[in-house]
Each structure stands twice: as C-alpha cells, then as structure tokens.
Design a protein around this motif. Structure first.
Motif, mmCIF file in Angstrom:
data_model
loop_
_atom_site.group_PDB
_atom_site.id
_atom_site.type_symbol
_atom_site.label_atom_id
_atom_site.label_comp_id
_atom_site.label_asym_id
_atom_site.label_seq_id
_atom_site.Cartn_x
_atom_site.Cartn_y
_atom_site.Cartn_z
ATOM 1 N N ASN A 1 -161.729 -38.600 -1.095
ATOM 2 C CA ASN A 1 -162.410 -39.881 -0.950
ATOM 3 C C ASN A 1 -163.724 -39.825 -1.715
ATOM 4 O O ASN A 1 -164.241 -38.743 -2.009
ATOM 5 N N THR A 2 -164.275 -40.981 -1.989
ATOM 6 C CA THR A 2 -165.546 -41.057 -2.704
ATOM 7 C C THR A 2 -166.662 -40.407 -1.900
ATOM 8 O O THR A 2 -167.449 -39.633 -2.433
ATOM 9 N N THR A 3 -166.742 -40.739 -0.616
ATOM 10 C CA THR A 3 -167.737 -40.150 0.277
ATOM 11 C C THR A 3 -167.096 -39.930 1.640
ATOM 12 O O THR A 3 -166.012 -40.461 1.927
ATOM 13 N N HIS A 4 -167.771 -39.203 2.517
ATOM 14 C CA HIS A 4 -167.224 -38.973 3.863
ATOM 15 C C HIS A 4 -167.159 -40.269 4.670
ATOM 16 O O HIS A 4 -166.386 -40.376 5.614
ATOM 17 N N THR A 5 -167.932 -41.278 4.280
ATOM 18 C CA THR A 5 -167.921 -42.547 5.023
ATOM 19 C C THR A 5 -166.716 -43.428 4.690
ATOM 20 O O THR A 5 -166.497 -44.434 5.337
ATOM 21 N N THR A 6 -165.935 -43.035 3.693
ATOM 22 C CA THR A 6 -164.747 -43.813 3.336
ATOM 23 C C THR A 6 -163.447 -43.152 3.790
ATOM 24 O O THR A 6 -162.364 -43.608 3.430
ATOM 25 N N ARG B 1 -160.496 -40.744 9.959
ATOM 26 C CA ARG B 1 -161.215 -39.460 9.962
ATOM 27 C C ARG B 1 -161.202 -38.774 11.327
ATOM 28 O O ARG B 1 -160.940 -37.575 11.419
#
Length: 154
Positions: free
Chosen positions: A142-147, A151
C-alpha cells in the motif's frame, strides 16, 4: 444475466476513500452461493448512468448473513455509490470468476496491492473458518499504512 435487488444493511468507512458495504437480498430467493475469490456485477439504480461495475466479494462464502464489498471512491460512479445509505438498494448479478480458493492447496503466496485484498479476504476468511492447514504467505503493498484495507483483521 439477471440482476437481483440487494439492500444495504451496513456501511462503514474502512480507510480514506474506501467504503465497506454489507448487503442482503431483498427477497430470500435472490440470495446466491459463491466461492471464495469470486466477484459480482453491481448496478447503482440511483446513478444517472445505470452502468455496472465489477467488485470482488470480500465476505466468507459460509457467511449467510450478508455479502460484503469494499469499494474505493475514484470516479463519479464510485462516488455515487459511496453516498448511498443503509436501506438503499443495489442490483447485483453473479457470482463470476475462476480465481477461487482450492481446499487442496498446501502452500500459497499472495502478492497484492490496495483493494486487490478484497477477493483474498474472502479466501483468508474461508481458510480460517475451515481451519485449513494450508501455509499462506501474504505480501500486501500500500502507499501508506493508513490505506491498508482490513488492517485490523489481517
């Protein structure tokens, strides 16, 4: 191909720009069985362009309470779907696809990014429910852990 009416039972924001929908058939006879990994064709009857899009089923096939879809907002059609509310309807046809879980697998490696996790969630949930002895390696980018969709569950 016949589309059946499904009602949005639950809707929540999973991560930014990704909404999870849990839908139930309007009529009992509209329910259908599917294999982990399959997808459906969805029509939003409220959208001015009654066009259809294909989305993978994220729920486990043994879950008879609802079908689950994760939909990322990235265009007019998906934006319109993201604005639907609990109680609104979607028209769904399917299931389709041959990318399905095989109970005879002993070891698998999944390489996926973004919302490509949706069909794998169906497979992972199914394997966990069946207590599969398959060794599973998931490489999920993913681009960042927030995406990272799903999760907490992963």
């Amino acid at each position: 191909m016949s589309h059946k009416k499904f009602i949005i039972k639950e809707k929540y924001q999973e991560v930014a720009q990704t909404t999870v929908f849990r839908v139930i058939p309007e009529k009992e006879e509209h329910a259908f069985s599917f294999f982990a990994g399959q997808h459906c064709k969805i029509i939003n009857p409220k959208h001015s362009n009654i066009d259809a899009r294909f989305f993978s089923i994220a729920s486990c096939p043994s879950n008879k309470e609802y079908l689950e879809f994760a939909i990322k907002t990235y265009g007019n059609w998906t934006k319109a779907v993201s604005q639907l509310q609990v109680g609104d309807e979607l028209h769904i046809a399917g299931p389709f696809g041959k990318f399905i879980w095989d109970d005879y697998l002993t070891e698998v490696v999944f390489l996926v990014g973004g919302l490509g996790i949706a069909p794998l969630m169906s497979m992972l949930r199914y394997a966990a429910q069946r207590k599969a002895v398959t060794k599973i390696t998931l490489i999920y980018g993913n681009t960042t852990h927030t995406t990272v969709v799903f999760r907490k569950e992963i």
